[in-house]
Design an enzyme around this catalytic site. Structure first.
Site, PDB file in Angstrom:
ATOM      1  N   LYS A  36       0.838  -1.204   0.000  1.00  0.00           N
ATOM      2  CA  LYS A  36       0.000   0.000   0.000  1.00  0.00           C
ATOM      3  C   LYS A  36       0.876   1.258   0.000  1.00  0.00           C
ATOM      4  CE  LYS A  36      -4.394  -1.501   1.952  1.00  0.00           C
ATOM      5  NZ  LYS A  36      -5.267  -0.888   0.926  1.00  0.00           N
ATOM      6  N   GLU A  53      11.374   7.585   1.478  1.00  0.00           N
ATOM      7  CA  GLU A  53      12.803   7.354   1.262  1.00  0.00           C
ATOM      8  C   GLU A  53      13.096   5.851   1.345  1.00  0.00           C
ATOM      9  OE1 GLU A  53      14.903   9.721   0.493  1.00  0.00           O
ATOM     10  OE2 GLU A  53      16.573   8.275   0.443  1.00  0.00           O
ATOM     11  N   ALA A  96       4.377  -9.960  26.477  1.00  0.00           N
ATOM     12  CA  ALA A  96       3.172 -10.545  27.064  1.00  0.00           C
ATOM     13  C   ALA A  96       3.329 -10.583  28.588  1.00  0.00           C
ATOM     14  CB  ALA A  96       2.954 -11.940  26.500  1.00  0.00           C
ATOM     15  N   ARG A 108       5.266  -8.649  30.435  1.00  0.00           N
ATOM     16  CA  ARG A 108       5.244  -7.275  30.958  1.00  0.00           C
ATOM     17  C   ARG A 108       3.825  -6.741  31.063  1.00  0.00           C
ATOM     18  NH1 ARG A 108       6.166  -2.746  27.865  1.00  0.00           N
ATOM     19  NH2 ARG A 108       7.125  -3.914  26.169  1.00  0.00           N
ATOM     20  N   ARG A 122      -0.460   7.099  17.986  1.00  0.00           N
ATOM     21  CA  ARG A 122       0.381   7.807  18.959  1.00  0.00           C
ATOM     22  C   ARG A 122       1.275   8.752  18.183  1.00  0.00           C
ATOM     23  NH1 ARG A 122       2.340   3.240  23.313  1.00  0.00           N
ATOM     24  NH2 ARG A 122       0.281   2.411  23.730  1.00  0.00           N
ATOM     25  N   GLU A 152       1.655  -2.487  13.075  1.00  0.00           N
ATOM     26  CA  GLU A 152       2.100  -1.180  13.573  1.00  0.00           C
ATOM     27  C   GLU A 152       2.908  -0.493  12.475  1.00  0.00           C
ATOM     28  OE1 GLU A 152       4.228   0.387  17.552  1.00  0.00           O
ATOM     29  OE2 GLU A 152       5.618  -0.354  16.035  1.00  0.00           O
ATOM     30  N   HIS A 200      18.672   3.569  20.076  1.00  0.00           N
ATOM     31  CA  HIS A 200      18.421   2.142  20.254  1.00  0.00           C
ATOM     32  C   HIS A 200      19.735   1.417  20.581  1.00  0.00           C
ATOM     33  CE1 HIS A 200      17.035  -1.921  18.992  1.00  0.00           C
ATOM     34  NE2 HIS A 200      15.926  -1.491  19.573  1.00  0.00           N
TER      35      HIS A 200
HETATM   36  P1  0O2 Z   1      11.300  -3.020  18.463  1.00  0.00           P
HETATM   37  O1  0O2 Z   1      12.644  -3.648  18.484  1.00  0.00           O
HETATM   38  O2  0O2 Z   1      11.235  -1.850  17.531  1.00  0.00           O
HETATM   39  O3  0O2 Z   1      10.188  -3.981  18.291  1.00  0.00           O
HETATM   40  P2  0O2 Z   1       3.122   0.028  25.298  1.00  0.00           P
HETATM   41  O4  0O2 Z   1       3.339  -1.011  26.347  1.00  0.00           O
HETATM   42  O5  0O2 Z   1       2.287  -0.469  24.147  1.00  0.00           O
HETATM   43  O6  0O2 Z   1       2.691   1.347  25.850  1.00  0.00           O
HETATM   44  P3  0O2 Z   1       5.260  -0.012  23.448  1.00  0.00           P
HETATM   45  O7  0O2 Z   1       4.693  -1.186  22.764  1.00  0.00           O
HETATM   46  O8  0O2 Z   1       6.743  -0.016  23.711  1.00  0.00           O
HETATM   47  O9  0O2 Z   1       4.579   0.303  24.809  1.00  0.00           O
HETATM   48  O10 0O2 Z   1       4.806   1.212  22.555  1.00  0.00           O
HETATM   49  P4  0O2 Z   1       5.575   2.508  22.104  1.00  0.00           P
HETATM   50  O11 0O2 Z   1       6.155   3.212  23.270  1.00  0.00           O
HETATM   51  O12 0O2 Z   1       4.622   3.251  21.248  1.00  0.00           O
HETATM   52  O13 0O2 Z   1       6.822   1.954  21.262  1.00  0.00           O
HETATM   53  C1  0O2 Z   1       6.728   1.028  20.249  1.00  0.00           C
HETATM   54  C2  0O2 Z   1       7.998   1.025  19.415  1.00  0.00           C
HETATM   55  O14 0O2 Z   1       8.405   2.372  19.119  1.00  0.00           O
HETATM   56  C3  0O2 Z   1       9.228   0.403  20.057  1.00  0.00           C
HETATM   57  O15 0O2 Z   1       9.175  -0.966  19.817  1.00  0.00           O
HETATM   58  C4  0O2 Z   1      10.367   1.094  19.294  1.00  0.00           C
HETATM   59  O16 0O2 Z   1      10.508   0.552  17.987  1.00  0.00           O
HETATM   60  C5  0O2 Z   1       9.816   2.492  19.122  1.00  0.00           C
HETATM   61  N1  0O2 Z   1      10.180   3.357  20.270  1.00  0.00           N
HETATM   62  C6  0O2 Z   1       9.351   3.830  21.216  1.00  0.00           C
HETATM   63  N2  0O2 Z   1      10.003   4.612  22.079  1.00  0.00           N
HETATM   64  C7  0O2 Z   1      11.290   4.650  21.665  1.00  0.00           C
HETATM   65  C8  0O2 Z   1      12.470   5.328  22.167  1.00  0.00           C
HETATM   66  O17 0O2 Z   1      12.447   6.060  23.162  1.00  0.00           O
HETATM   67  N3  0O2 Z   1      13.619   5.120  21.448  1.00  0.00           N
HETATM   68  C9  0O2 Z   1      13.675   4.333  20.338  1.00  0.00           C
HETATM   69  N4  0O2 Z   1      14.846   4.202  19.711  1.00  0.00           N
HETATM   70  N5  0O2 Z   1      12.590   3.675  19.868  1.00  0.00           N
HETATM   71  C10 0O2 Z   1      11.417   3.840  20.525  1.00  0.00           C
HETATM   72  P5  0O2 Z   1       9.925  -2.005  20.737  1.00  0.00           P
HETATM   73  O18 0O2 Z   1       9.027  -3.160  20.901  1.00  0.00           O
HETATM   74  O19 0O2 Z   1      10.432  -1.344  21.984  1.00  0.00           O
HETATM   75  O20 0O2 Z   1      11.189  -2.419  19.920  1.00  0.00           O
END
Ligand code: 0O2
Length: 250
Positions: A67, A85, A101, A103, A152, A186, A202
């Site tokens: 899409k 990009e 899960a 957490r 978000r 997502e 990261h």
């Molecule tokens: P990966 O390796 O990308 O899968 P929630 O419990 O739903 O409130 P969740 O799921 O962490 O919390 O949601 P959130 O905060 O919207 O973040 C989802 C993803 O956004 C993360 O996935 C990261 O990819 C990215 N992200 C969010 N906050 C940050 C940050 O402060 N720094 C960086 N570098 N990335 C961020 P995962 O599952 O953590 O990791």
């Protein structure tokens, strides 16, 4: 001596009780750990349903990527430039699904995982300009087979770390041999500057052996970078918008 015990006996029985309750706690903890391990094993060994679910997520990811590629292609025809990009995708690993899960207190069943974890399939779309992100957002949301489940906006409301990106949880249909199935994906939309920042941050998060003072210093620097990036995105957008205006007058 109230109940016929000596003081020494009371102290003794209290300490025995204390030891007993500690060992009960320890047993409970071990049992919980054992159950978690068993559940994870069951999830891994209920291989077919989980494998099937992961395959459905892979399909949904492909649909979503397509899409965005279509939108990019069409926009480039009419505007002579690409609003995307790069696009990349990832499926969460079983270990990461399990951690999340745990957490969130989600039971380790295939159904509960599908209903409780929305970022098993992830598509990342990197754009040159901030306005491209919102243009793509409105184009994708106007498609009648897409449902917005959650949004978000970490661009308008950055995280404390300085993280910026637009996150959309979208539901998309996949068409199987005999059924249509709605799947959640997502989508993270961000500019190139936001993407570079997120990758660097990261890396920092996963450096476990970093001394605490160095980590704090790096976090501060990253916050500075986040502010600079924000300004960079604003100026780049301004230069582009102004240039476009003149182009239109030619
Ligand atoms: P990966 O390796 O990308 O899968 P929630 O419990 O739903 O409130 P969740 O799921 O962490 O919390 O949601 P959130 O905060 O919207 O973040 C989802 C993803 O956004 C993360 O996935 C990261 O990819 C990215 N992200 C969010 N906050 C940050 C940050 O402060 N720094 C960086 N570098 N990335 C961020 P995962 O599952 O953590 O990791």
């Amino acid at each position: 001596q109230g109940e016929g015990y000596t003081l020494g006996e009371v102290v003794m029985s209290e300490s025995i009780l204390g030891t007993l309750s500690e060992s009960i706690e320890e047993k409970k903890r071990k049992l919980a750990e054992k159950m978690e391990k068993q559940m994870l094993k069951r999830l891994q060994s209920s291989a077919y349903p989980m494998k099937e679910l992961m395959a459905f997520y892979r399909c949904a990811q492909m649909e979503m990527e397509t899409k965005f590629r279509v939108l990019d292609e069409q926009f480039s025809l009419t505007h002579d430039r690409n609003p995307i990009e790069s696009i990349s995708s990832r499926l969460k690993t079983l270990d990461h699904i399990y951690e999340k899960a745990k957490r969130k207190g989600i039971p380790l069943t295939v159904e509960a995982i599908e209903n409780g974890i929305f970022d098993i399939a992830g598509v990342r779309v990197v754009c040159p300009f901030e306005k491209d992100i919102y243009m793509l957002r409105s184009s994708i949301l106007s498609q009648d087979d897409i449902t917005l489940v959650e949004e978000r906006d970490y661009i308008k409301n950055p995280k404390e770390s300085g993280y910026r990106s637009l996150h959309l949880i979208l539901e998309i249909p996949i068409f199987l041999q005999k059924e249509k199935r709605m799947m959640k994906v997502e989508v993270q939309l961000r500019t190139m500057a936001m993407d570079q920042w997120a990758s660097l941050e990261h890396r920092l998060m996963y450096k476990k052996d970093l001394p605490e003072d160095v980590r704090e210093e790096m976090k501060k620097k990253l916050l500075e970078c986040a502010a600079l990036n924000r300004r960079l995105d604003e100026i780049m957008q301004d230069v582009k918008d102004t240039t476009d205006l003149y182009q239109e007058e030619d």
